[in-house]
Motif scaffolding. Structure first.
Motif, mmCIF file in Angstrom:
data_model
loop_
_atom_site.group_PDB
_atom_site.id
_atom_site.type_symbol
_atom_site.label_atom_id
_atom_site.label_comp_id
_atom_site.label_asym_id
_atom_site.label_seq_id
_atom_site.Cartn_x
_atom_site.Cartn_y
_atom_site.Cartn_z
ATOM 1 N N HIS A 6 0.840 -1.205 0.000
ATOM 2 C CA HIS A 6 0.000 0.000 0.000
ATOM 3 C C HIS A 6 0.872 1.250 0.000
ATOM 4 N N ASN A 9 2.236 1.653 -3.526
ATOM 5 C CA ASN A 9 1.170 2.181 -4.386
ATOM 6 C C ASN A 9 0.981 3.666 -4.140
ATOM 7 N N TYR A 211 -2.558 5.263 -15.472
ATOM 8 C CA TYR A 211 -4.008 5.197 -15.693
ATOM 9 C C TYR A 211 -4.270 5.503 -17.156
ATOM 10 N N THR A 262 -14.138 5.190 0.221
ATOM 11 C CA THR A 262 -14.848 6.335 -0.333
ATOM 12 C C THR A 262 -14.499 7.626 0.399
ATOM 13 N N TYR B 203 -15.545 1.803 -4.414
ATOM 14 C CA TYR B 203 -14.758 3.003 -4.705
ATOM 15 C C TYR B 203 -15.706 4.154 -5.016
ATOM 16 N N ALA B 204 -15.223 5.370 -4.833
ATOM 17 C CA ALA B 204 -16.063 6.537 -5.078
ATOM 18 C C ALA B 204 -16.136 6.815 -6.576
ATOM 19 N N THR B 208 -9.766 7.129 -10.210
ATOM 20 C CA THR B 208 -8.942 6.577 -11.273
ATOM 21 C C THR B 208 -7.918 5.605 -10.711
ATOM 22 N N ASP B 209 -7.696 5.652 -9.407
ATOM 23 C CA ASP B 209 -6.702 4.770 -8.806
ATOM 24 C C ASP B 209 -7.401 3.678 -8.008
ATOM 25 N N LYS B 211 -5.566 0.790 -7.089
ATOM 26 C CA LYS B 211 -4.510 -0.161 -6.742
ATOM 27 C C LYS B 211 -4.639 -0.674 -5.310
ATOM 28 N N THR B 212 -5.076 0.189 -4.401
ATOM 29 C CA THR B 212 -5.197 -0.255 -3.016
ATOM 30 C C THR B 212 -6.219 -1.378 -2.888
ATOM 31 N N GLN B 213 -7.405 -1.145 -3.463
ATOM 32 C CA GLN B 213 -8.432 -2.184 -3.390
ATOM 33 C C GLN B 213 -7.955 -3.455 -4.074
ATOM 34 N N ASP B 233 -14.567 2.664 -16.638
ATOM 35 C CA ASP B 233 -13.947 2.220 -15.397
ATOM 36 C C ASP B 233 -13.350 0.826 -15.560
ATOM 37 N N LEU B 236 -9.887 1.037 -16.917
ATOM 38 C CA LEU B 236 -8.901 1.471 -15.925
ATOM 39 C C LEU B 236 -8.600 0.360 -14.922
ATOM 40 N N GLN B 240 -5.046 -1.905 -14.207
ATOM 41 C CA GLN B 240 -4.376 -1.876 -12.903
ATOM 42 C C GLN B 240 -4.370 -3.247 -12.239
#
Lengths: 292, 380
Positions: A6, A9, A211, A262, B203-204, B208-209, B211-213, B233, B236, B240
């Motif tokens: 993490h 990242n 991205y 979120t 995710y919200a 665009t990122d 990676k954490t999830q 989405d 993207l 990733q």
């Protein structure tokens, strides 16, 4: 192990924020202007890559310098057309700020007219999984971190060692005195805009590599977060902007991982509020001599 | 804020003239069918696709003599994807004397309009409003597309029975009812089938990122990863996911259609191991489908998307029901819509007791840049 991933990242994401934050910081250091159009320079960089690579079919080694040069040029044109008169006439800060917003809206909408509002896809370097022992990371993350560190180092050398860099420092400390000393401050300001925009173009290349999607409003949130990074690190300070970017990226990543996926934006802007109330000058913004 | 007020004043004025004009132009030799679609704004591409296809279908029907011996006059209004505008536009269409409504296109305005249409007992059929509750507001409201939960249930069933998946993860957009609808239904169905749902990460909207999830998901090594989101989405996330090193099979719903056009050649391999349920088979050799694809492309200079196909079928389903009803009486049209048994581009459609379509879904995968339909599949 996941914790380390993490962090990595977050650093990858933070590198992009950092590169964009550099532009905010440098421009602010010189003319005390928060250039809200700076986020949109990333978008210009992204679309330049897209046009050169996808539409003209030219290779990457043409697209990257083209993107950097065009962004630098756009940065200079914006300064010349939108800000210079205001700066010469010592206009109020608020006029500059509003002009910056106008430039931002103009850029976004003209790109929307040219390319449509639907996102375009892009790919820069081929992606590869890098293994360091049991730690896996993607090549794009590694490239982000390495490039951003290299850029900061190069920028530090440029500012501290080169003639134009010294002129930038002088202008930022006291532009009136600098002028009396024979420094063409307008040239210095134009150069600062070009340099900041070139950094944003590098940020755009890294962004597109990570991205693979660009759209006309992509600079909005990215620019805003980079601005937060610049303020967090101490606006006007080059290492501060970098540090702010990394902290923001890691904070986002850790929030997503351990608090809520979120709430990341809330945390980012929460950090800004906290920083402004505790230490308004930012982490590294104390020493005025650091300013560019 | 101010701009918006001016805009709404202008649109109110435009609508008012529409109403006045509408009163004059009621003609008895025509059957007026209304259409609502976002022709401008964020979701314009969906609205334009539906509107284009409906126009094409109505023209074809008119060339063959129309319905009930009269020509159809299809009048569509741009509602910009906004529920308030959609309701206003609906009222102006009612003033113009429409006998039935095709629309709206996206879920939120569809639901607002459905509530008003239910009060008027106006026969209404939405080609693509997929949120479950839309048809529940009245017995006059039908839809041509699958409901969101159905797709989730279907993909869970497919993953378990055909892909032999024992564990699954979900990554969804918490701000989009389409995404949460599919995610929740998949989650419930997967657990019921005995699969383990290792992660359900949100995710919200606009992120665009991911990676954490994805890093978290990779830690639990699921067999399949459900991405119930739209193609932008998906593009993207899929890229990733590969960067993170996820090897799970990717699953998705009809929002995936067209995702291959959002990826660069170099990234195309991220879709190599993925499956989504589509509502039609664009690769079908069916002459009707081929004819539609060709005609649409010639006329609108772009390939039709799923929304166009649904719009086309919707126009035929509605006009056939009016023809069978023998009059423009709303109760009769609604009665005949219920009895629909139509073999169109999307396949054979009948409506269930909730006025949702019962139809086969096409499990689609990718071969390079091409979509490839593996089989048609359904679940009850």
């Amino acid at each position: 192990m996941d914790f380390l991933k993490h962090i990595i990242n977050g650093l990858g994401l933070g590198s992009i924020y950092a590169l964009v934050a550099l532009g905010y910081s440098m421009v602010y250091g010189i003319v005390q202007l928060i250039n809200f159009a700076h986020g949109d320079i990333i978008m210009v960089g992204g679309y330049t890559l897209y046009v050169v690579m996808a539409s003209l079919g030219l290779p990457l080694w043409v697209a990257v310098p083209a993107s950097i040069l065009l962004c630098a040029l756009v940065g200079m044109i914006i300064e010349r057309v939108a800000y210079q008169r205001l700066l010469v006439h010592n206009a109020a800060r608020i006029s500059l700020l509003i002009t910056a917003m106008g430039v931002s809206i103009f850029l976004q909408n003209s790109f929307m007219l040219m390319f449509g509002s639907a996102p375009k896809h892009i790919s820069v370097f081929p992606s590869q999984l890098i293994r360091l022992g049991s730690l896996e990371m993607d090549s794009s993350t590694a490239i982000n971190i390495v490039v951003s560190v290299m850029m900061m180092a190069a920028l530090q050398i440029l500012v501290n060692k080169s003639k134009i860099g010294k002129a930038m420092k002088a202008t930022s400390e006291d532009s009136g005195a600098a002028k009396l000393m024979g420094i063409n401050t307008y040239k210095v300001i134009a150069f600062t805009f070009a340099l900041g925009s070139a950094m944003a173009a590098v940020g755009a290349i890294l962004y597109c590599n990570t991205y693979p999607q660009i759209k006309p409003d992509m600079g909005n949130l990215l620019g805003l977060k980079a601005f937060v990074a610049a303020v967090l690190g101490g606006i006007g300070s080059i290492p501060g902007a970098m540090l702010g970017g990394y902290i923001l990226g890691v904070a986002e990543s850790l929030t997503m991982a351990y608090i809520s996926t979120t709430l990341t934006d809330a945390v980012v802007f929460g950090i800004l509020i906290l920083m402004l109330s505790v230490k308004p000058s930012g982490l590294m913004g104390k020493n005025r001599k650091e300013k560019v | 804020m101010k701009k918006r007020r001016v805009l709404s004043l202008v649109s109110a004025a435009v609508m008012l003239t529409g109403i006045v004009a509408g009163c004059k132009s009621k003609e008895d030799d025509k059957i007026i069918i209304g259409g609502l679609a976002p022709l401008t704004g964020n979701v314009a591409q969906y609205g334009q696709a539906v509107d284009n296809a409906v126009k094409m279908a109505i023209e074809e029907i008119n060339e063959k003599g129309g319905i009930l011996g009269k020509k159809i006059d299809y009048r569509s209004v741009d509602e910009k994807g906004d529920p308030t505008e959609a309701v206003n536009a609906y009222y102006s269409l009612v003033e113009e004397g429409i006998v039935a409504l095709i629309g709206d296109v996206t879920s939120k305005p569809s639901k607002s309009v459905a509530q008003k249409a239910a009060e008027d007992n106006m026969p209404m059929i939405t080609p693509s409003g997929s949120e479950e509750s839309i048809t529940k507001v009245g017995k006059n409201v039908f839809r041509t597309c699958f409901i969101d939960p159905y797709q989730g249930k279907l993909m869970a069933d497919y993953a378990f029975k055909k892909l032999n998946a024992k564990s699954a993860a979900i990554l969804f957009d918490t701000g989009d009812p389409y995404s949460t609808g599919i995610a929740d239904a998949f989650d419930a169905a997967a657990k019921e089938l005995g699969m383990t749902v290792t992660n359900k990460e949100g995710y919200a909207s606009g992120s665009t990122d991911f990676k954490t999830q994805l890093t978290k998901i990779q830690g639990s090594k699921p067999d399949v990863l459900l991405l119930p989101v739209y193609y932008n989405d998906v593009a993207l996330i899929a890229v990733q996911a590969k960067q993170i090193g996820i090897t799970a099979k990717l699953l998705g719903g009809d929002g995936w259609a067209g995702v291959q056009n959002q990826l660069d050649e170099k990234n195309m391999d991220v879709l190599a191991n993925s499956y989504f349920c589509n509502q039609y088979d664009p690769t079908s050799s069916d002459p009707d489908m081929q004819n539609f694809l060709k005609k649409y492309k010639e006329r609108y200079k772009t390939d039709p998307i799923m929304f166009a196909v649904l719009g086309y079928d919707t126009a035929y389903i509605l006009t056939a029901a009016i023809e069978r009803a023998g009059s423009t009486d709303p109760d009769k049209i609604i009665e005949e819509l219920k009895k629909t048994d139509y073999d169109g581009l999307t396949g054979k459609t009948v409506f269930n007791e909730n006025r949702n379509p019962v139809r086969l879904a096409y499990i689609t995968t990718f071969e390079g840049k091409k979509e490839k339909v593996l089989e048609s599949y359904s679940v009850d």
